[in-house]
Design a protein around this motif. Structure first.
Motif, PDB file in Angstrom:
ATOM      1  N   SER A   8      68.943 -50.969 -69.540  1.00 48.66           N
ATOM      2  CA  SER A   8      67.993 -51.623 -68.653  1.00 48.66           C
ATOM      3  C   SER A   8      67.720 -50.281 -67.524  1.00 48.66           C
ATOM      4  CB  SER A   8      68.647 -52.769 -67.797  1.00 48.66           C
ATOM      5  OG  SER A   8      68.844 -53.686 -68.663  1.00 48.66           O
ATOM      6  N   SER A   9      66.603 -50.423 -66.887  1.00 51.60           N
ATOM      7  CA  SER A   9      66.400 -49.349 -65.887  1.00 51.60           C
ATOM      8  C   SER A   9      65.109 -49.926 -64.894  1.00 51.60           C
ATOM      9  CB  SER A   9      65.945 -48.302 -66.306  1.00 51.60           C
ATOM     10  OG  SER A   9      64.783 -48.257 -67.024  1.00 51.60           O
ATOM     11  N   ARG A  10      65.206 -49.120 -63.920  1.00 52.71           N
ATOM     12  CA  ARG A  10      64.109 -49.567 -62.966  1.00 52.71           C
ATOM     13  C   ARG A  10      62.672 -49.322 -63.371  1.00 52.71           C
ATOM     14  NH1 ARG A  10      63.945 -46.676 -58.869  1.00 52.71           N
ATOM     15  NH2 ARG A  10      62.751 -48.091 -57.332  1.00 52.71           N
ATOM     16  N   LEU A  11      61.645 -50.050 -63.059  1.00 47.24           N
ATOM     17  CA  LEU A  11      60.261 -49.841 -63.462  1.00 47.24           C
ATOM     18  C   LEU A  11      59.525 -50.088 -62.206  1.00 47.24           C
ATOM     19  CD1 LEU A  11      58.317 -48.817 -65.807  1.00 47.24           C
ATOM     20  CD2 LEU A  11      58.083 -51.303 -65.949  1.00 47.24           C
ATOM     21  N   PRO A  12      59.121 -49.137 -61.375  1.00 49.58           N
ATOM     22  CA  PRO A  12      58.304 -49.049 -60.297  1.00 49.58           C
ATOM     23  C   PRO A  12      56.538 -49.480 -60.875  1.00 49.58           C
ATOM     24  CG  PRO A  12      59.401 -46.815 -59.933  1.00 49.58           C
ATOM     25  CD  PRO A  12      59.528 -47.567 -61.257  1.00 49.58           C
ATOM     26  N   THR A  13      56.038 -50.197 -60.353  1.00 47.90           N
ATOM     27  CA  THR A  13      54.688 -50.521 -60.746  1.00 47.90           C
ATOM     28  C   THR A  13      53.578 -50.657 -59.389  1.00 47.90           C
ATOM     29  OG1 THR A  13      54.534 -52.945 -60.790  1.00 47.90           O
ATOM     30  CG2 THR A  13      55.650 -51.735 -62.715  1.00 47.90           C
ATOM     31  N   THR A  17      58.503 -53.298 -57.959  1.00 44.46           N
ATOM     32  CA  THR A  17      59.542 -52.672 -59.038  1.00 44.46           C
ATOM     33  C   THR A  17      60.217 -53.663 -59.688  1.00 44.46           C
ATOM     34  OG1 THR A  17      60.204 -50.789 -57.270  1.00 44.46           O
ATOM     35  CG2 THR A  17      61.634 -51.432 -59.147  1.00 44.46           C
ATOM     36  N   GLU A  19      62.703 -54.627 -63.181  1.00 47.42           N
ATOM     37  CA  GLU A  19      63.930 -54.161 -64.254  1.00 47.42           C
ATOM     38  C   GLU A  19      63.347 -54.095 -65.443  1.00 47.42           C
ATOM     39  OE1 GLU A  19      67.908 -52.807 -64.083  1.00 47.42           O
ATOM     40  OE2 GLU A  19      66.563 -52.976 -62.445  1.00 47.42           O
ATOM     41  N   MET A  20      63.407 -53.158 -66.333  1.00 44.87           N
ATOM     42  CA  MET A  20      62.972 -52.942 -67.670  1.00 44.87           C
ATOM     43  C   MET A  20      64.015 -53.030 -68.491  1.00 44.87           C
ATOM     44  SD  MET A  20      60.328 -50.293 -69.170  1.00 44.87           S
ATOM     45  CE  MET A  20      61.512 -48.755 -68.969  1.00 44.87           C
ATOM     46  N   HIS A  21      64.115 -54.315 -69.368  1.00 40.28           N
ATOM     47  CA  HIS A  21      65.281 -54.024 -70.470  1.00 40.28           C
ATOM     48  C   HIS A  21      64.826 -53.782 -71.947  1.00 40.28           C
ATOM     49  CE1 HIS A  21      67.027 -56.577 -67.080  1.00 40.28           C
ATOM     50  NE2 HIS A  21      65.825 -56.895 -67.037  1.00 40.28           N
ATOM     51  N   VAL A  33      60.388 -54.851 -75.227  1.00 41.88           N
ATOM     52  CA  VAL A  33      60.877 -54.573 -73.497  1.00 41.88           C
ATOM     53  C   VAL A  33      60.903 -55.933 -72.860  1.00 41.88           C
ATOM     54  CG1 VAL A  33      59.958 -53.577 -71.580  1.00 41.88           C
ATOM     55  CG2 VAL A  33      60.172 -52.120 -73.532  1.00 41.88           C
ATOM     56  N   LEU A  35      60.588 -57.343 -68.873  1.00 43.44           N
ATOM     57  CA  LEU A  35      60.438 -57.041 -67.374  1.00 43.44           C
ATOM     58  C   LEU A  35      60.997 -58.245 -66.807  1.00 43.44           C
ATOM     59  CD1 LEU A  35      56.963 -55.385 -67.088  1.00 43.44           C
ATOM     60  CD2 LEU A  35      59.276 -54.175 -67.727  1.00 43.44           C
TER      61      LEU A  35
END
Length: 202
Positions: A8-13, A17, A19-21, A33, A35
């Motif tokens: 998982s990581s952060r995904l700013p949009t 923001t 969390e992307m898994h 994916v 979100l």
């Protein structure tokens, strides 16, 4: 089940923001994916969208479908709510793949609708498999959802894998002159619950 969680990581949009898994399906080497925004665990139903990959609509801004508009509307609604989940499944073209989707588009250029085109290529009208969501839901500890969809099949699929859908929320957006026949086919042949009126505000 062949689905495994990777990382998982952060995904700013533009909508906030997420969390992307990442998940991998070893049976076909597909990568999916999910979100999330906020804490999606627990008894409180989670605002959710099940979205099948649509390269043409999501990334290339095609007006032949409503997919890109639906994805952006879902991200916007979840950002407003501050809590939600989007399952982004690599099931392009209702499960037939990108190149076959282009072949289907060519048949549609010649007058076929989306169902007729898929069937002419030897596929079912909708080949997507939603059972792959079960390990993703278990990994994220989601217990109940409020599902943004016009497709009753998605509601049934979630109930079939044991995830309660406490509410179906209409998710109609992206209507334009280029996708009028596409939307009519969704409604008439695939049973989607669509209004013929103007789209909702998203």
């Amino acid at each position: 089940m062949t689905i495994r969680y990777v990382e998982s990581s952060r995904l700013p949009t533009p909508w906030g923001t997420f969390e992307m898994h990442g998940f991998e399906d070893s049976a076909n080497n597909k990568e999916h994916v999910v979100l999330t925004m906020g804490d999606v665990r627990g008894e409180e139903p989670v605002l959710a969208r099940i979205h099948s990959e649509c390269l043409t609509g999501d990334a290339l801004f095609s007006l032949r479908c409503d997919c890109g508009a639906q994805l952006q509307a879902a991200m916007h609604k979840i950002a407003i709510a501050g809590r939600g989940v989007i399952f982004y499944l690599r099931q392009e073209g209702r499960g037939i793949g990108l190149l076959n989707k282009i072949r289907a588009y060519k048949l549609q250029d010649c007058g076929a609708d989306t169902v007729e085109a898929n069937e002419a290529l030897g596929f079912g009208a909708d080949m997507r498999d939603y059972s792959i969501l079960k390990p993703m839901i278990e990994q994220l500890q989601i217990q109940k959802i409020r599902l943004m969809t016009n497709n009753p099949r998605k509601v049934k699929a979630m109930k079939d894998i044991g995830l309660p859908v406490v509410e179906r929320i209409a998710h109609q957006t992206g209507r334009n002159p280029h996708n009028a026949k596409y939307l009519q086919t969704k409604k008439g042949k695939l049973g989607h619950i669509l209004s013929d009126e103007a789209d909702e505000e998203s």
